[in-house]
Design a protein around this motif. Structure first.
Motif, short mmCIF file in Angstrom:
data_model
loop_
_atom_site.label_atom_id
_atom_site.label_comp_id
_atom_site.label_asym_id
_atom_site.label_seq_id
_atom_site.Cartn_x
_atom_site.Cartn_y
_atom_site.Cartn_z
N SER A 41 0.82 -1.19 -0.02
CA SER A 41 -0.04 0.06 0.06
C SER A 41 0.89 1.18 -0.05
CB SER A 41 -0.92 0.04 1.24
OG SER A 41 -0.05 0.28 2.38
N ARG A 42 0.50 2.29 -0.26
CA ARG A 42 0.93 3.43 -0.26
C ARG A 42 1.58 3.88 1.06
NH1 ARG A 42 -3.87 6.55 -3.56
NH2 ARG A 42 -4.82 4.99 -2.21
N ASP A 86 -8.09 -4.37 3.48
CA ASP A 86 -7.69 -3.29 2.43
C ASP A 86 -7.42 -2.06 2.96
OD1 ASP A 86 -8.17 -5.06 0.03
OD2 ASP A 86 -10.38 -4.62 0.20
N GLY A 87 -6.86 -2.17 4.39
CA GLY A 87 -6.49 -0.95 5.01
C GLY A 87 -7.57 0.13 5.74
N GLY A 95 -1.83 8.72 0.44
CA GLY A 95 -3.07 7.60 -0.09
C GLY A 95 -4.27 8.50 0.36
N ASP A 139 -3.02 6.51 4.89
CA ASP A 139 -3.69 5.85 3.66
C ASP A 139 -4.87 5.05 4.23
OD1 ASP A 139 -4.15 4.73 1.05
OD2 ASP A 139 -2.11 3.39 1.13
#
Length: 554
Positions: free
Chosen positions: A291-292, A339-340, A417, A375
């Motif tokens: 991820s960013r 997914d964060g 992000g 993010d």
């Protein structure tokens, strides 16, 4: 119903709580309407759906802030949010000066007003900051009567309040059933199942599991007495400080079985709180889910393939600064955060980390800067998250960051992000300064387009057309810059371009941002005072603040 408090409108509710001598601030005759609704073909209200009244409650000086649920679902926009923040800040000034005044918030709100999306997120974070500051002096009492209830970002605010009173006609949740169904599917939460909704989000369940402090019968007399008693006893549930309890509860949660209401009540009653310490991230041989946020955390801290005891929360100290990131984990035991997204464990873990930084630095003259690497695509959308109380998890994180900043820690948010919805409120918006990369891949908003279209009863095409007239509704970082909240929008660096040269540049900007906080108030006023904010981005906010300040003692 005779003498029903729920059936009253916002102004009538404020008058009912206060003794006979009342004074409204910035009322309908001041005509402080939202400038963002008419361009969308929406008729505004002259008070923008928020009533501010000063008076007394059983002889004690009080400020009642009452939200009108029948106007735009009680959603918070720029003007309504500015009214609330300005009034709370004046109450704070009075309390700091030894003039005790008790704030009461009547919450009948869906959270952010989606037609002014990013203004709503900014305003709600500013409300939360003011509440945290006020709680050092007086309890801040919340009242959720019914009709709409308390949802979205304002449910996070409700979790931060000192003491929460409700009727059996109220519901409290971060995500409404329709939004969960839109984002996660009907199997996750069936928005047509009214029994499920009330049994999960209604105040009977919320009282049994510590998310509401008192449920009273719906009469004006009962409600006023409960509010008055809470003020007299200076009641405070310390809800967002029960971090070890909730982390202990999550340790005991059996994710192989579907959690139901009875099962959760049993679990809640049996959990014993144990101390949790989230250790610093360390390097490993196995890359985490890309991820960013992860890329930049690892580059800024120098930790390769960073891992932690909480796989989605990374923190480490580097060069005297504490870095904190929320990252995805494709194999996480909680499916809704893979997914964060910011979920239960993420909110409580971040709060634990930040609170420890504050405690460790309590006796130091110079407080450690805290750098959030942001993010976050949203909060977690899930049934068990709502049942347990995800709004409290996010409230715990937001409160921890606010307390850190108010204690003198520079809190800087670096955004490589996405920064969306409750995730951004929990991890980003309590910062002194916001720094973002100018990358078209970054989304910064209050809700996904699909869910926003469903809730506002528009098509996605109509939603996108509206963003042309109201920058706060747009999803891109360039339109966000027009609101004036950013310290710096960094051009020429992409979200994944964490080269040594670019990392050095971002470190330099972060250091500059930290220096701008030295000797300055530890509040969020920077957002109103940038050239963009003054000229256009927060013009309505500043006009409202001026009016409230002028009328406060008039």
């Amino acid at each position: 119903m005779k003498n029903s408090f729920v059936e009253l409108h916002a102004r009538e509710r404020a008058e009912a709580l206060l003794d006979d001598d009342v004074r409204e601030l910035v009322g309908p005759l001041d005509n402080m309407i939202s400038p963002h609704l008419e361009p969308q073909g929406i008729v505004p209200e002259s008070d923008d759906g928020v009533v501010l009244m000063r008076g007394t409650i059983n002889g004690k000086s009080a400020l009642v802030i009452s939200i009108e649920g029948k106007f735009q679902g009680g959603g918070i926009g720029e003007v309504s949010g500015a009214k609330i923040v300005a009034a709370l800040e004046k109450a704070l000034e009075d309390n700091q000066a030894g003039k005790t005044i008790y704030p009461v918030l009547v919450l009948d709100t869906g959270g952010v007003r989606l037609q002014e999306a990013n203004y709503g997120l900014l305003s709600i974070s500013e409300i939360q900051n003011a509440v945290i500051a006020l709680k050092k002096f007086v309890p801040v009492i919340g009242l959720v009567p019914g009709r709409v209830g308390s949802f979205g970002g304002m449910s996070i605010t409700a979790s931060i309040l000192s003491y929460l009173i409700a009727t059996k006609k109220a519901r409290i949740a971060l995500n409404g059933p329709e939004v969960i169904e839109q984002e996660a599917g009907v199997r996750e939460f069936d928005s047509s199942d009214k029994d499920l909704i009330w049994n999960t989000l209604g105040t009977k369940q919320r009282l049994a599991t510590g998310l509401v402090d008192e449920v009273v019968e719906d009469t004006v007399d009962n409600i006023k007495k409960s509010v008055s008693d809470a003020i007299d006893a200076k009641k405070d549930a310390h809800r967002t400080e029960n971090i070890d309890f909730y982390l202990s509860l999550l340790d005991k949660l059996d994710l192989s079985k579907k959690l139901d209401i009875d099962g959760y009540r049993k679990l809640y009653s049996e959990v014993k709180s144990e101390k949790h310490v989230i250790d610093d991230a360390v390097g490993s041989n196995t890359p985490g889910t890309k991820s960013r946020g992860r890329v930049w955390f690892e580059k800024l801290t120098g930790i390769k393939n960073a891992k932690s005891s909480v796989s989605t929360v990374l923190h480490a100290e580097k060069d005297g600064k504490e870095y904190v990131a929320i990252v995805p984990d494709a194999d996480n035991k909680f499916p809704r955060v893979r997914d964060g997204e910011v979920g239960l464990e993420e909110g409580f873990a971040v709060a634990s980390i930040v609170n420890k930084v504050v405690a460790d630095d309590a006796d130091k003259d110079i407080k450690r800067p805290i750098i959030m690497v942001v993010d976050v695509p949203s909060q977690a959308y899930g049934y068990q998250e709502e049942l347990i109380g995800i709004h409290v998890a996010l409230g715990s994180s937001a409160a921890a960051y606010a307390k850190a900043r108010q204690a003198g820690h520079p809190v800087i948010a670096f955004i490589p992000g996405d920064a969306v919805s409750g995730g951004f409120l929990a991890h980003g918006l309590q910062s002194n300064r916001l720094i973002a990369l100018d990358d078209t891949s970054i989304t910064i908003q209050a809700m996904s387009k699909a869910s926003a279209a469903r809730i506002t009863q528009r098509t996605i095409a109509e939603l996108e057309e509206a963003t042309k007239h109201v920058p706060a509704m747009a999803y891109d970082i360039d339109n966000y810059e027009k609101l004036g909240a950013l310290y710096k929008l960094v051009k020429g660096i992409g979200s994944y371009d964490a080269t040594d040269e670019n990392v050095a540049k971002i470190n330099s900007i972060i250091d500059e941002a930290i220096q701008t906080t030295v000797g300055k108030p530890a509040d969020l006023h920077f957002r109103y005072e940038t050239p963009i904010a003054i000229e256009s981005g927060r013009k309505a906010t500043n006009a409202v603040r001026k009016a409230v300040f002028e009328q406060w003692n008039a």
